[in-house]
Motif scaffolding. Structure first.
Motif: not given
Ligand SMILES: C[S@@+](CC[C@H](N)C(=O)[O-])C[C@H]1O[C@@H](n2cnc3c(N)ncnc32)[C@H](O)[C@@H]1O
Length: 258
Positions: A138-153
Motif C-alpha cells: 500500500k505504501v509503495a503504491q502511494r509512492n508510485l502514484e505520486k511519481a505518476g508511475l502506478a499504471g506500469l505496475v
C-alpha cells in the motif's frame, strides 16, 4: 519555451534553496508551504518555467525544478530498508532493463526499486511486484502514484518462494532475506538469457545465493559498489570525510538453457 516546460496545477515540483535543501511538492492553487526560509504560495508557481527563481514571503530565494526519479525515490515514504541510488545504478545497467521490458521483483518493500524499474520500462513495459506484506504494498503504491508511475505496475500479495506467475520475463530482481529459495521460480519465469539480480545485505546470504545459481545461470558476479563524494574547492579539492561504509552485495547472472 515548450508548453511542457511551464508549471501547471497538479504538477510535482522540486524546490531547492541556495544551500541545496529540497522540498518535493504538488502544485495546488490553495496550498502554501512553510519552510525555515519563509512561506511560499504554490499557486504562484503556475505558468512559470521549470528552473525559475521564486521568493518566499521573507524575500528568500529558491528555484523550482522538475523532480528527477532520484528525487521521487529519496523523498518517498520508506517503511523498509531500501536500495540506494549507487546500487540501483549498477543493477540497472547490469540487468539490461530498458523501455518495453517485462520485469518481476520481490519484495516490493517501499517501492524504491519498483519506481526506478517502472520509470525505465515505460511506456510499453510492465513490472510485476511481489510482497508478502500488504501494508508495504500500500505504501509503495502511494509512492508510485505520486511519481505518476502506478499504471506500469501490478502488485501481488504473494511469496515468490511459492511461485512467480509470469513467464518470458526479461529480468527478475530479488531483494528479501532468503533469495536462494526463489532462484528456481525466477529461472522458470525468465526468458533464455534473461538476467537475475539479487540484493543481499550479508556475505553468507550471497554465498547461499551464488550456490543456488550455479547449475542454471552463467556470468555470475557479486560486487559491492563504493561511492565517495568529492568536495571541490579551488586549491583544496579532496574527498568528503564521511561516507556510507556499506549497503549491500549485488549479485547478477544470466539464465542458460542447458
Ligand atoms: C528490503 S525490503 C525490499 C525493498 C525494496 N526493494 C525497495 O527498494 O524499496 C524486503 C521486502 O521483502 C518482502 N518479502 C520477504 N519475504 C518475501 C517473499 N518470500 N516474497 C516476496 N516478498 C518478500 C518483505 O515484506 C519486505 O517488504
Amino acid at each position: 519555451m515548450e508548453s511542457d516546460d511551464l508549471i501547471k496545477a497538479g504538477d510535482q515540483v522540486l524546490l531547492i534553496d541556495e544551500k541545496g535543501k529540497t522540498w518535493l511538492v504538488r502544485v495546488d492553487v490553495e496550498r502554501k508551504i512553510s519552510t525555515h526560509r519563509g512561506e511560499l504560495k504554490l499557486g504562484g508557481l503556475i505558468g512559470l518555467g521549470f528552473g525559475s527563481p521564486v521568493e518566499t514571503h521573507l524575500g528568500r530565494k529558491m528555484w523550482v525544478l522538475r523532480p528527477s526519479i532520484e528525487d521521487f525515490i529519496m523523498k518517498a515514504r520508506r517503511p523498509t530498508q531500501i536500495i540506494y541510488p549507487k546500487d540501483l545504478g549498477f543493477l540497472v545497467v547490469r540487468s539490461g532493463v530498458r523501455s518495453g521490458c517485462r520485469v518481476a521483483e520481490a519484495g516490493t518493500g517501499s517501492g524504491v526499486l519498483t519506481s526506478l524499474l517502472a520509470w525505465i520500462v515505460q511506456p510499453e513495459g510492465h513490472i510485476y511486484s511481489y510482497d508478502v506484506r500488504e501494508e508495504f504494498i500500500k505504501v509503495a503504491q502511494r509512492n508510485l502514484e505520486k511519481a505518476g508511475l502506478a499504471g506500469l505496475v501490478t502488485f501481488k500479495v504473494k511469496s515468490v518462494v511459492d511461485g512467480i506467475d509470469e513467464t518470458g520475463l526479461d529480468a527478475v530482481f530479488l531483494d528479501f532475506d532468503a533469495p536462494w529459495m526463489a532462484v528456481e521460480n525466477a529461472y522458470e519465469a525468465l526468458r533464455g538469457g534473461g538476467i537475475i539480480s539479487i540484493i543481499t545485505p550479508t556475505y553468507n546470504q550471497a554465498e547461499r545465493t551464488v550456490s543456488a545459481l550455479a547449475d542454471s545461470f552463467i556470468d555470475v558476479e557479486t560486487v559491492e559498489v563504493f561511492l565517495r563524494r568529492i568536495l571541490v574547492r579551488p586549491g583544496k579539492t579532496r574527498p568528503a570525510a564521511r561516507m556510507i561504509g556499506y549497503t549491500a552485495l549485488l549479485t547478477t547472472a544470466r539464465k542458460i538453457l542447458g
